[in-house]
Enzyme design. Structure first.
Site, PDB file in Angstrom:
ATOM      1  N   HIS A 124      53.315  35.193  25.184  1.00 58.59           N
ATOM      2  CA  HIS A 124      54.087  35.207  26.423  1.00 58.59           C
ATOM      3  C   HIS A 124      55.470  35.800  26.154  1.00 58.59           C
ATOM      4  CE1 HIS A 124      56.295  33.836  29.932  1.00 58.59           C
ATOM      5  NE2 HIS A 124      55.131  33.615  30.518  1.00 58.59           N
ATOM      6  N   GLU A 126      58.406  35.296  27.305  1.00 58.87           N
ATOM      7  CA  GLU A 126      59.526  34.365  27.072  1.00 58.87           C
ATOM      8  C   GLU A 126      59.497  33.844  25.632  1.00 58.87           C
ATOM      9  OE1 GLU A 126      59.921  30.905  29.753  1.00 58.87           O
ATOM     10  OE2 GLU A 126      60.636  29.827  27.993  1.00 58.87           O
ATOM     11  N   CYS A 202      61.276  23.810  32.562  1.00 55.18           N
ATOM     12  CA  CYS A 202      62.165  24.049  33.698  1.00 55.18           C
ATOM     13  C   CYS A 202      61.812  23.151  34.890  1.00 55.18           C
ATOM     14  CB  CYS A 202      62.075  25.515  34.107  1.00 55.18           C
ATOM     15  SG  CYS A 202      63.055  25.867  35.547  1.00 55.18           S
ATOM     16  N   SER A 230      47.922  36.539  37.884  1.00 52.62           N
ATOM     17  CA  SER A 230      48.967  35.543  37.613  1.00 52.62           C
ATOM     18  C   SER A 230      48.339  34.304  36.982  1.00 52.62           C
ATOM     19  CB  SER A 230      49.672  35.173  38.928  1.00 52.62           C
ATOM     20  OG  SER A 230      50.280  33.915  38.809  1.00 52.62           O
ATOM     21  N   SER A 231      48.765  33.955  35.760  1.00 53.38           N
ATOM     22  CA  SER A 231      48.138  32.807  35.097  1.00 53.38           C
ATOM     23  C   SER A 231      48.559  31.514  35.790  1.00 53.38           C
ATOM     24  CB  SER A 231      48.473  32.771  33.610  1.00 53.38           C
ATOM     25  OG  SER A 231      49.850  32.783  33.430  1.00 53.38           O
TER      26      SER A 231
HETATM   27  S1  SF4 Z   1      64.190  29.094  37.079  1.00 56.31           S
HETATM   28 FE1  SF4 Z   1      62.793  28.158  35.622  1.00 56.31          FE
HETATM   29  S2  SF4 Z   1      60.740  28.938  36.149  1.00 56.31           S
HETATM   30 FE2  SF4 Z   1      62.265  30.245  37.114  1.00 56.31          FE
HETATM   31  S3  SF4 Z   1      62.589  31.934  35.688  1.00 56.31           S
HETATM   32 FE3  SF4 Z   1      64.154  30.390  35.260  1.00 56.31          FE
HETATM   33  S4  SF4 Z   1      63.235  29.130  33.670  1.00 56.31           S
HETATM   34 FE4  SF4 Z   1      61.570  30.289  34.565  1.00 56.31          FE
END
Ligand code: SF4
Length: 299
Positions: A124, A126, A202, A230-231
């Site tokens: 991924h 990120e 998050c 989209s996973s």
């Molecule tokens: S707000 Fe949360 S889910 Fe959205 S891009 Fe940022 S880290 Fe990812």
């Protein structure tokens, strides 16, 4: 017939921010390249492409000397920024501030000599950015079954990719904490190995499945709108369908079949974190239109 859009669906604020940054650059008339798809939704990609946004890969950086390149919400490893500098590329950094914060925390622990463990998916984007903060040394796990990869002979810290699920994070944390204890007892070491767990999931995504279940149950028919690849979409769709069997997955309006709404009093429209609000509104308006034309035999 009532047609309602799920208020907790659609872009998280980090993605809204990224799209706004891209639109601002494009409105200024600058050619802009996005390193990887800006979002996992073909409809939104197409909309931004019309404004001039072009998706590129890392390999393309070599031929884009002097260009302007957007770093999307997932972020990038330091290596990407270095490469861009060398090629005179201007980076528009739209990394989500939540992700930036996780990157900074990981870097700090790494520099303090910690072994960094990340709960996430190896490939991924990120996670690639997070691992980059540790010179590629962080260990990435996606389940408790993989914790053997962690040798607890040094101080260790566990982080999470922002979109992973909390129960698995807690299970990995507990399994590692138990091992640390066992190790201390077994070797009768005076000094315990330091272990920290940092829940960096998050808030914009955790708890989403509970809300979406309630929404699915509250409607006769549910349309789940998302990109086919989209996973996050696939996972949420299965959750919605398990709550409401009259759930249909669509990527765009032409896929909607009016027969689905036969006899329904209420229709709910929801989607993945990558589903644009405008697309759900377009579908909502079309259903209301059809309903008022009596094309749909609803209650
Ligand atoms: S707000 Fe949360 S889910 Fe959205 S891009 Fe940022 S880290 Fe990812």
């Amino acid at each position: 017939m009532r047609v309602e859009i799920d208020r907790s669906s659609g872009f998280c604020w980090g993605v809204v921010r990224t799209v706004e940054i891209a639109e601002r650059e494009l409105a200024a008339g600058r050619k802009l390249y996005s390193l990887g798809d800006i979002i996992h939704n073909p409809m939104e990609i197409a909309r931004l492409r019309e404004q001039g946004l072009e998706t590129i890969t890392h390999a393309d950086l070599d031929r884009l000397t002097g260009a302007t390149v957007l770093v999307r919400a997932h972020g990038e490893p330091p290596e990407t920024f270095r490469k861009a500098r060398e090629r005179g590329i201007t980076i528009v950094d739209a990394t989500c501030p939540v992700v930036t914060k996780v990157q900074e925390r990981i870097r700090k622990f790494y520099l303090d000599g910690f072994q960094v463990v990340i709960f996430g998916k190896k490939d991924h984007a990120e996670v690639v950015g997070l691992v980059g903060q540790t010179n590629g040394e962080a260990i990435v796990l996606k389940s408790v079954a993989e914790i053997d990869a962690v040798t607890l002979d040094r101080k260790t810290v566990l982080f999470s990719q922002t979109t992973m699920d909390k129960p698995t994070f807690h299970a990995i944390r507990d399994a590692l904490a138990t091992r640390v204890k066992e190790l201390v007892v077994a070797t009768m070491e005076d000094e315990a190995v330091e272990f920290h767990a940092k829940d960096t999931i998050c808030g914009q995504v955790s708890g989403r499945d509970k809300k979406i279940r309630e929404f699915a149950r509250a409607h006769d028919v549910v349309l789940f709108v998302a990109g086919k690849h989209s996973s996050n979409g696939k996972v949420l769709y299965e959750i919605v369908r398990s709550e409401n069997p009259r759930t249909h997955f669509v990527e765009d309006l032409p896929e909607v079949d009016w027969n689905w709404f036969e006899g329904a009093c209420s229709v709910g429209i929801t989607g993945a974190t990558s589903t644009p609000q405008w697309l759900m509104e377009t579908i909502q308006n079309a259903i209301l239109q059809q309903s008022s034309n009596n094309t749909i035999h609803s209650h």
